[in-house]
Design a protein around this motif. Structure first.
Motif, mmCIF file in Angstrom:
data_model
loop_
_atom_site.group_PDB
_atom_site.id
_atom_site.type_symbol
_atom_site.label_atom_id
_atom_site.label_comp_id
_atom_site.label_asym_id
_atom_site.label_seq_id
_atom_site.Cartn_x
_atom_site.Cartn_y
_atom_site.Cartn_z
ATOM 1 N N ILE A 174 0.887 -1.069 0.010
ATOM 2 C CA ILE A 174 0.016 0.187 0.011
ATOM 3 C C ILE A 174 0.894 1.250 0.113
ATOM 4 N N LEU A 175 0.911 2.248 -1.160
ATOM 5 C CA LEU A 175 1.617 3.119 -1.075
ATOM 6 C C LEU A 175 0.922 4.462 -1.000
ATOM 7 N N LYS A 176 1.500 5.573 -0.324
ATOM 8 C CA LYS A 176 0.791 6.721 -0.224
ATOM 9 C C LYS A 176 1.066 7.721 -1.451
ATOM 10 N N LEU A 177 0.282 7.992 -2.014
ATOM 11 C CA LEU A 177 0.214 8.837 -3.283
ATOM 12 C C LEU A 177 -0.036 10.583 -2.882
ATOM 13 N N GLN A 178 0.639 11.356 -3.518
ATOM 14 C CA GLN A 178 0.333 12.850 -3.388
ATOM 15 C C GLN A 178 -0.061 13.609 -4.605
ATOM 16 N N PRO A 179 -0.658 14.912 -4.374
ATOM 17 C CA PRO A 179 -1.236 15.303 -5.593
ATOM 18 C C PRO A 179 -0.066 15.745 -6.450
ATOM 19 N N LYS A 180 -0.345 15.600 -7.769
ATOM 20 C CA LYS A 180 0.804 15.770 -8.839
ATOM 21 C C LYS A 180 1.160 17.358 -8.984
ATOM 22 N N PRO A 181 2.472 17.725 -8.679
ATOM 23 C CA PRO A 181 2.681 19.100 -8.890
ATOM 24 C C PRO A 181 2.613 19.332 -10.347
ATOM 25 N N GLN A 182 1.805 20.800 -10.536
ATOM 26 C CA GLN A 182 1.612 20.955 -11.993
ATOM 27 C C GLN A 182 2.640 21.379 -12.794
ATOM 28 N N ALA A 183 3.723 21.761 -12.293
ATOM 29 C CA ALA A 183 4.620 22.031 -13.301
ATOM 30 C C ALA A 183 6.249 21.655 -12.768
ATOM 31 N N THR A 184 7.325 21.796 -13.554
ATOM 32 C CA THR A 184 8.565 21.867 -13.201
ATOM 33 C C THR A 184 9.382 22.807 -13.902
ATOM 34 N N ALA A 185 10.690 23.073 -13.259
ATOM 35 C CA ALA A 185 11.517 23.999 -14.116
ATOM 36 C C ALA A 185 12.781 23.672 -13.671
ATOM 37 N N SER A 186 13.763 23.818 -14.241
ATOM 38 C CA SER A 186 15.291 23.525 -13.954
ATOM 39 C C SER A 186 16.438 24.568 -14.287
ATOM 40 N N LEU A 187 17.575 24.226 -13.555
ATOM 41 C CA LEU A 187 18.608 25.327 -13.649
ATOM 42 C C LEU A 187 19.855 24.532 -13.705
ATOM 43 N N LEU A 188 20.561 24.624 -14.827
ATOM 44 C CA LEU A 188 21.925 23.975 -14.675
ATOM 45 C C LEU A 188 22.941 25.180 -14.738
ATOM 46 N N ALA A 189 24.063 25.247 -13.598
ATOM 47 C CA ALA A 189 24.926 25.910 -13.410
ATOM 48 C C ALA A 189 26.274 25.108 -13.416
#
Lengths: 462, 462
Positions: free
Chosen positions: B215-230
């Protein structure tokens, strides 16, 4: 009440006096009285109370206690509500309040190392002053200890987003009966070496060992918070609104709920405008969001968009001082509850999140059938409801029947007898409603490995 | 290689054939060969392979195996890198790949109920299609199974923000040696009733029981992502930039790092402009943020402000397709690493977060001293570094010495021998560098409760 130190032989008492000189040990009934109870209604005078100042004294105590077969009951602030700190089988109560040093706060490792008697709220202030964050926030946090929080796997409002105490414990030092010390986990944030003894100990209610040192995981402190209160005419609309927040992809830091009866009590304790909602309110949803300050206005608007279609009779968005005024209402549910009755039987049943409406509807009916008032409020986001059966002297049997029916309903809906408080002494008689015989046997066998003579907090938990 | 089915008597083989008719059991060496290895370099031909279709068959198998004292080695996709699935002591390999049904996804309870053979990536697609989210993302997730993830407490890049597999398991059904079934936890998101058997089983590497349902706990799906490369000229600057992100109050969903040697390898595998950074790059920081789409631009700007003062030689902010191009680089570190050598000895040591720079500096020196190339990349945010000792045929001893020195350095800095992969077979010889004698004895005593005759995955883990 038994005679003072009834269970100790004169030789045993002399040994304790040697190990814990002066005010480190207590044997007179008057001084010990307070050490025989916790926040539940049961009490038992201990045989003795000792107050170790360091782990070395704990080691000596547990070596002695195992040899002498004397029960040991660890304790700190004793905010436990289920009798976890009551020396039900007699024995020596060990107060860990003198072991209360914050040994280390490391803002490179994001780790705090503390002794068990550190007060949770004090640790939180200390880490927050350095831009760090220890998320677990049990309602008792201003007075309860980290050691007690670990022993009970304390929860709190922020558990929805950040998890409970177990999710923030990286490692432990624990003294076992006989005086052996074990170290579990460590100061890395990830670790999968060996069986997870750390989490076996978290929530073990003082039955496996006495915690002498705790390594906690810290996080960066969120820079800002914002809150939303939405009041509804029906519980149905309120819970539908809560689901819409999740459906919008949001996981708030806290998602709290107050039911109809609790709203009435709060209105009496904090008359309008302190309580801002109109008299038509029958259910209140209270959310806290946290994160980057630049983002919170937009997130708050998203939450508002989610809850508005369900027809709130009152809606407030708040930051800063106004925000805390909303949470002061939530923090007042315990004093407010006594507007509905002079006596309280409380519980912290937890439901599968989708079955909360069904459960709460039934809980209200149970109260009506029994002629008592059932109030509820709590951590809606994770289905952890604090249910209070309010009643008057003479209604004790009716209240007890209502509490039993609430537990039965919870189990029938796939719930848990406790989301935060544990089993302790008070719920031990009903724990087999939830734990199967094989599972309980395994737990007791595990206890026997750690505590072969059963001296640690006997008669508790499982 | 031993003779086919060497360890089974003819009567035992007949029993297995009865329990697992037709293609459910295998006894010929050719078919069994693949079941004798995992992603480590060791292998051992099993005595037999069985492929149960349901829990009832598992129960029969474990009843039989205990009575016959035959070792049982559970397995699904066998992406394990430490020999956890290798039948080192012989015995019957149990493939759980046929028990691969997603039994339930409940978007009211935020729970998924699955059989152990479900592929993690498939579960993730299924829950995400309903607006839900199962955060753990081990690198193997597209092919590894949930059962394997639970048995090893798999981590992944999102562990920084969301925790590892253990933090998402609410309950288990497990078949014990002898055929008894236990159920731990449940479908509530909070539960503190009894000892935490669920988390004792998570990460137990198949040594305590065979998981039949999760039995796994689920969460609301985050609506968006963004990334940074340095990209930075020095590791020092790069790690200082990573600290500044935390100091800005941010806990990214992922915070990954690639060291100098790995940058060179990636440039060879994916020549510019696929790899966007200039040749002066010696360390790369890669962040992913997730949350409400209205917020991500502001959060990305906050992250950019944090990392800019440390003088990046290249900086890119990305969303959508461009964002995935950045993560394709990160996903290529395994094939890229072979540009530095034809043979690899890998490790997943974990450091206290603040000691990563010191450790990595030493790891590079260890490589130079041993005449091999030490590459590193990984989960900087939680100090979990994937270190690869690249070498050529004939350099095996030097590589083994370097790996041992890396482990010694890790332990000297307060680290852990494994952050995600576990101990399995490969690291068992060194596990006492981390686990004390008393702690190991406790683990073995716990195993004995669950598995009194030691038939489950013998010779592994602790």
């Amino acid at each position: 009440m038994p005679a003072v130190g009834a269970g100790l032989t004169p030789a045993q008492r002399r040994s304790l006096e040697r190990l814990f000189p002066g005010e480190q040990s207590l044997f007179d009934a008057e001084s010990m009285l307070v050490y025989g109870l916790d926040a539940c209604r049961q009490q038992r005078l201990p045989w003795a109370v000792v107050r170790p100042a360091c782990e070395a004294q704990l080691v000596e105590l547990l070596r002695w206690a195992q040899a002498e077969r004397v029960p040991i009951v660890p304790r700190a602030r004793a905010t436990n509500t289920v009798g976890g700190c009551v020396p039900a089988a007699g024995g020596v109560v060990v107060s860990l309040l003198s072991m209360n040093t914050i040994l280390e706060i490391d803002d490179h490792d994001f780790v705090a190392v503390v002794e068990p008697g550190v007060i949770t709220g004090e640790l939180q202030r200390a880490v927050e002053a350095r831009g760090l964050f220890y998320p677990p926030d049990p309602a008792s946090g201003r007075m309860s200890s980290i050691g007690g929080n670990v022993a009970t796997c304390a929860g709190g409002m922020r558990a929805l987003k950040y998890g409970v105490t177990r999710d923030h414990v990286l490692g432990l030092r624990v003294v076992l009966p006989g005086g052996e010390i074990i170290e579990t986990g460590g100061r890395t944030h990830k670790n999968v070496v060996g069986l997870d003894l750390t989490r076996l100990l978290v929530g073990s209610e003082g039955t496996l060992g006495v915690i002498s040192r705790i390594i906690l995981k810290l996080q960066p402190k969120p820079q800002a918070t914002a809150s939303l209160l939405a009041a509804y005419g029906t519980m149905d609309a309120c819970l539908a609104a809560s689901r819409a927040v999740f459906a919008a992809g949001m996981l708030p830091a806290a998602m709290e709920f107050m039911g109809r009866g609790m709203c009435r009590c709060l209105e009496q304790l904090m008359p309008p405008p302190l309580v801002p909602w109109p008299a038509s309110t029958n259910a209140v949803l209270l959310l806290r969001l946290d994160g980057d300050p630049e983002c919170l206005a937009a997130s708050l608007a998203r939450a508002q968009d989610a809850v508005t279609p369900f027809g709130p009779v009152y809606l407030e968005l708040a930051q800063g001082r106004e925000e805390e005024a909303l949470w002061d209402i939530r923090r007042s549910i315990n004093p407010a509850s006594f507007k509905a009755g002079s006596k309280k039987l409380s519980d912290d049943v937890t439901l599968p999140r989708g079955r909360v409406l069904q459960a709460l509807t039934r809980f209200e009916a149970i109260g009506e059938e029994a002629g008592v008032r059932v109030l509820f409020a709590g951590h809606l986001g994770d289905g952890n409801m604090h249910v209070s059966v309010m009643h008057e002297p003479g209604q004790e049997d009716a209240a007890a029947r209502a509490k039993a029916a609430i537990q039965e309903t919870t189990m029938a809906l796939g719930g848990s007898l406790s989301g935060e408080h544990g089993i302790g002494l008070v719920k031990l008689a009903v724990v087999d409603k939830q734990l199967g015989a094989v599972e309980r046997r395994l737990m007791r066998q595990i206890k026997q490995i750690f505590d072969p003579h059963g001296i640690l907090n006997p008669g508790k938990a499982y």
